[in-house]
Design a protein around this motif. Structure first.
Motif, PDB file in Angstrom:
ATOM      1  N   ASP A   1     -43.454 -35.522  14.783  1.00  0.00           N
ATOM      2  CA  ASP A   1     -44.704 -34.914  15.069  1.00  0.00           C
ATOM      3  C   ASP A   1     -44.728 -34.495  16.769  1.00  0.00           C
ATOM      4  N   ILE A   2     -44.000 -35.348  17.525  1.00  0.00           N
ATOM      5  CA  ILE A   2     -43.875 -34.746  18.949  1.00  0.00           C
ATOM      6  C   ILE A   2     -43.170 -33.566  19.025  1.00  0.00           C
ATOM      7  N   ALA A   3     -41.753 -33.528  18.304  1.00  0.00           N
ATOM      8  CA  ALA A   3     -41.142 -32.340  18.443  1.00  0.00           C
ATOM      9  C   ALA A   3     -41.800 -31.172  17.916  1.00  0.00           C
ATOM     10  N   ILE A   4     -42.492 -31.232  17.113  1.00  0.00           N
ATOM     11  CA  ILE A   4     -43.097 -30.196  16.204  1.00  0.00           C
ATOM     12  C   ILE A   4     -44.298 -29.682  17.273  1.00  0.00           C
ATOM     13  N   GLN A   5     -45.037 -30.637  18.052  1.00  0.00           N
ATOM     14  CA  GLN A   5     -46.076 -30.302  18.943  1.00  0.00           C
ATOM     15  C   GLN A   5     -45.190 -29.466  20.040  1.00  0.00           C
ATOM     16  N   ALA A   6     -44.162 -29.749  20.479  1.00  0.00           N
ATOM     17  CA  ALA A   6     -43.729 -29.224  21.774  1.00  0.00           C
ATOM     18  C   ALA A   6     -43.062 -28.060  21.512  1.00  0.00           C
ATOM     19  N   LEU A   7     -42.442 -27.745  20.126  1.00  0.00           N
ATOM     20  CA  LEU A   7     -41.861 -26.506  19.801  1.00  0.00           C
ATOM     21  C   LEU A   7     -42.883 -25.605  19.634  1.00  0.00           C
ATOM     22  N   GLY A   8     -44.221 -26.027  19.277  1.00  0.00           N
ATOM     23  CA  GLY A   8     -45.460 -25.222  18.929  1.00  0.00           C
ATOM     24  C   GLY A   8     -45.796 -24.579  20.556  1.00  0.00           C
ATOM     25  N   GLU A   9     -45.421 -25.119  21.601  1.00  0.00           N
ATOM     26  CA  GLU A   9     -45.826 -24.444  22.842  1.00  0.00           C
ATOM     27  C   GLU A   9     -45.006 -23.027  23.044  1.00  0.00           C
ATOM     28  N   MET A  10     -43.844 -22.773  22.108  1.00  0.00           N
ATOM     29  CA  MET A  10     -43.018 -21.638  22.208  1.00  0.00           C
ATOM     30  C   MET A  10     -43.638 -20.715  21.230  1.00  0.00           C
ATOM     31  N   LEU A  11     -44.575 -20.966  20.521  1.00  0.00           N
ATOM     32  CA  LEU A  11     -45.143 -19.960  19.407  1.00  0.00           C
ATOM     33  C   LEU A  11     -46.665 -19.506  19.730  1.00  0.00           C
ATOM     34  N   PRO A  12     -46.725 -18.299  19.449  1.00  0.00           N
ATOM     35  CA  PRO A  12     -48.279 -17.861  19.639  1.00  0.00           C
ATOM     36  C   PRO A  12     -49.411 -18.468  18.699  1.00  0.00           C
ATOM     37  N   LEU A  13     -49.484 -19.590  19.066  1.00  0.00           N
ATOM     38  CA  LEU A  13     -50.614 -20.426  18.062  1.00  0.00           C
ATOM     39  C   LEU A  13     -51.963 -20.167  18.509  1.00  0.00           C
ATOM     40  N   ASP A  14     -52.377 -19.585  19.710  1.00  0.00           N
ATOM     41  CA  ASP A  14     -53.678 -19.367  20.186  1.00  0.00           C
ATOM     42  C   ASP A  14     -53.648 -18.135  20.904  1.00  0.00           C
ATOM     43  N   GLU A  15     -54.731 -17.568  21.198  1.00  0.00           N
ATOM     44  CA  GLU A  15     -54.720 -16.359  21.798  1.00  0.00           C
ATOM     45  C   GLU A  15     -54.094 -16.387  22.987  1.00  0.00           C
ATOM     46  N   GLU A  16     -54.030 -17.209  24.174  1.00  0.00           N
ATOM     47  CA  GLU A  16     -53.658 -17.344  25.286  1.00  0.00           C
ATOM     48  C   GLU A  16     -52.001 -17.129  25.195  1.00  0.00           C
ATOM     49  N   ARG A  17     -51.392 -17.781  24.019  1.00  0.00           N
ATOM     50  CA  ARG A  17     -49.843 -18.171  23.961  1.00  0.00           C
ATOM     51  C   ARG A  17     -49.520 -16.479  23.074  1.00  0.00           C
ATOM     52  N   LYS A  18     -50.578 -15.972  22.517  1.00  0.00           N
ATOM     53  CA  LYS A  18     -50.090 -14.872  21.698  1.00  0.00           C
ATOM     54  C   LYS A  18     -50.074 -13.666  22.825  1.00  0.00           C
ATOM     55  N   ILE A  19     -51.205 -13.570  23.783  1.00  0.00           N
ATOM     56  CA  ILE A  19     -50.798 -12.756  24.822  1.00  0.00           C
ATOM     57  C   ILE A  19     -49.450 -12.793  25.776  1.00  0.00           C
ATOM     58  N   GLU A  20     -49.254 -14.128  25.828  1.00  0.00           N
ATOM     59  CA  GLU A  20     -47.917 -14.465  26.644  1.00  0.00           C
ATOM     60  C   GLU A  20     -46.764 -13.598  26.006  1.00  0.00           C
ATOM     61  N   MET A  21     -46.690 -13.917  24.544  1.00  0.00           N
ATOM     62  CA  MET A  21     -45.496 -13.632  23.551  1.00  0.00           C
ATOM     63  C   MET A  21     -45.544 -12.173  23.557  1.00  0.00           C
ATOM     64  N   GLU A  22     -46.724 -11.530  23.467  1.00  0.00           N
ATOM     65  CA  GLU A  22     -46.657 -10.158  23.453  1.00  0.00           C
ATOM     66  C   GLU A  22     -46.158  -9.519  24.668  1.00  0.00           C
ATOM     67  N   VAL A  23     -46.584  -9.991  25.819  1.00  0.00           N
ATOM     68  CA  VAL A  23     -46.137  -9.469  27.065  1.00  0.00           C
ATOM     69  C   VAL A  23     -44.689  -9.810  27.250  1.00  0.00           C
ATOM     70  N   TRP A  24     -44.129 -10.901  26.617  1.00  0.00           N
ATOM     71  CA  TRP A  24     -42.968 -11.411  26.718  1.00  0.00           C
ATOM     72  C   TRP A  24     -41.767 -10.399  26.023  1.00  0.00           C
ATOM     73  N   PHE A  25     -42.227  -9.914  24.958  1.00  0.00           N
ATOM     74  CA  PHE A  25     -41.478  -9.089  23.863  1.00  0.00           C
ATOM     75  C   PHE A  25     -41.468  -7.740  24.496  1.00  0.00           C
ATOM     76  N   VAL A  26     -42.471  -7.205  25.175  1.00  0.00           N
ATOM     77  CA  VAL A  26     -42.603  -6.054  25.914  1.00  0.00           C
ATOM     78  C   VAL A  26     -41.659  -5.838  26.990  1.00  0.00           C
ATOM     79  N   PHE A  27     -41.667  -7.183  27.908  1.00  0.00           N
ATOM     80  CA  PHE A  27     -40.586  -7.330  29.055  1.00  0.00           C
ATOM     81  C   PHE A  27     -39.095  -7.214  28.713  1.00  0.00           C
ATOM     82  N   SER A  28     -38.900  -7.802  27.371  1.00  0.00           N
ATOM     83  CA  SER A  28     -37.553  -7.896  26.851  1.00  0.00           C
ATOM     84  C   SER A  28     -37.103  -6.485  26.634  1.00  0.00           C
ATOM     85  N   SER A  29     -37.855  -5.502  26.306  1.00  0.00           N
ATOM     86  CA  SER A  29     -37.350  -4.294  25.963  1.00  0.00           C
ATOM     87  C   SER A  29     -36.929  -3.332  27.299  1.00  0.00           C
ATOM     88  N   LYS A  30     -37.479  -3.972  28.365  1.00  0.00           N
ATOM     89  CA  LYS A  30     -37.576  -3.237  29.623  1.00  0.00           C
ATOM     90  C   LYS A  30     -36.441  -3.716  30.233  1.00  0.00           C
TER      91      LYS A  30
END
Length: 201
Positions: A83-112
């Motif tokens: 359970d703890i591992a799943i919760q920690a790994l979830g921090e790296m996924l776009p599981l809410d609006e805040e994390r979704k924005i971060e992930m969108e920005v990250w992928f855009v940066f990756s192309s740069k």
């Protein structure tokens, strides 16, 4: 009396304005002038904190990874080791609006990173940091004698890394098909497939 400005907080505010411009208008629109306007600053004021656009983008990209690290370090996870591992790994996924924005920005940066050497270096360092985080999670499971015997841990870490990145990208492209719930279900299914039955608790 002149207003006291927190230098570090102002830089974070500018970086968040950069994220907003990127998400709404794309990276090519993230000019110093546009970001300054979004942050409610003059161009001159922004250049006091970031002298070049590249410097601004580097800080904004680094802030994404710092936010993920801060969440993991400040969270108090509950449950068994899986359970703890799943919760920690979830921090790296776009599981809410805040994390979704971060992930969108990250992928855009990756192309740069294909054309910006400094962003490329930062991206490589972040990749290693994330990979090391996954190593720690696998070791956490191993210390609980949870992993199935005979697993190739290096390959399992690489597979987990690919699953995290793949789900994040698929969700951003097809959010209705790969929902928050399906990402967690997939992550849970995968981890339980490498855990020895009867040792989960």
């Amino acid at each position: 009396m002149p207003k006291i400005v927190d230098h570090d907080q102002r830089k974070v505010h500018i970086a968040e304005a950069t994220w907003k411009v990127i998400v709404e208008n794309g990276l090519e629109k993230a000019t110093v002038r546009k970001v300054a306007a979004t942050a409610g600053l003059s161009v001159g004021s922004l250049r006091h904190y970031f002298s070049t656009q590249s410097e601004l983008l580097q800080f904004s990209m680094k802030l994404v990874t710092e936010r993920v690290t801060q969440r993991i370090q400040s969270s108090h996870y509950k449950g068994d080791r899986v359970d703890i591992a799943i919760q920690a790994l979830g921090e790296m996924l776009p599981l809410d609006e805040e994390r979704k924005i971060e992930m969108e920005v990250w992928f855009v940066f990756s192309s740069k990173t294909l054309v910006d050497k400094k962003l490329k270096q930062l991206s490589e360092a972040t990749f290693e940091e994330m990979h090391n985080g996954l190593i720690n999670i696998m070791q956490f499971l191993q210390k609980g004698n949870l992993l199935k015997p005979g697993l190739d841990e290096k390959l399992e870490i690489s597979r987990l890394h690919a699953i995290i990145d793949g789900m994040a990208l698929h969700h951003l492209l097809h959010p209705d098909k790969l929902t928050y719930e399906k990402m967690i279900d997939t992550l849970t299914y995968h981890l339980k497939s490498i855990v020895e039955r009867g040792n989960e608790s």
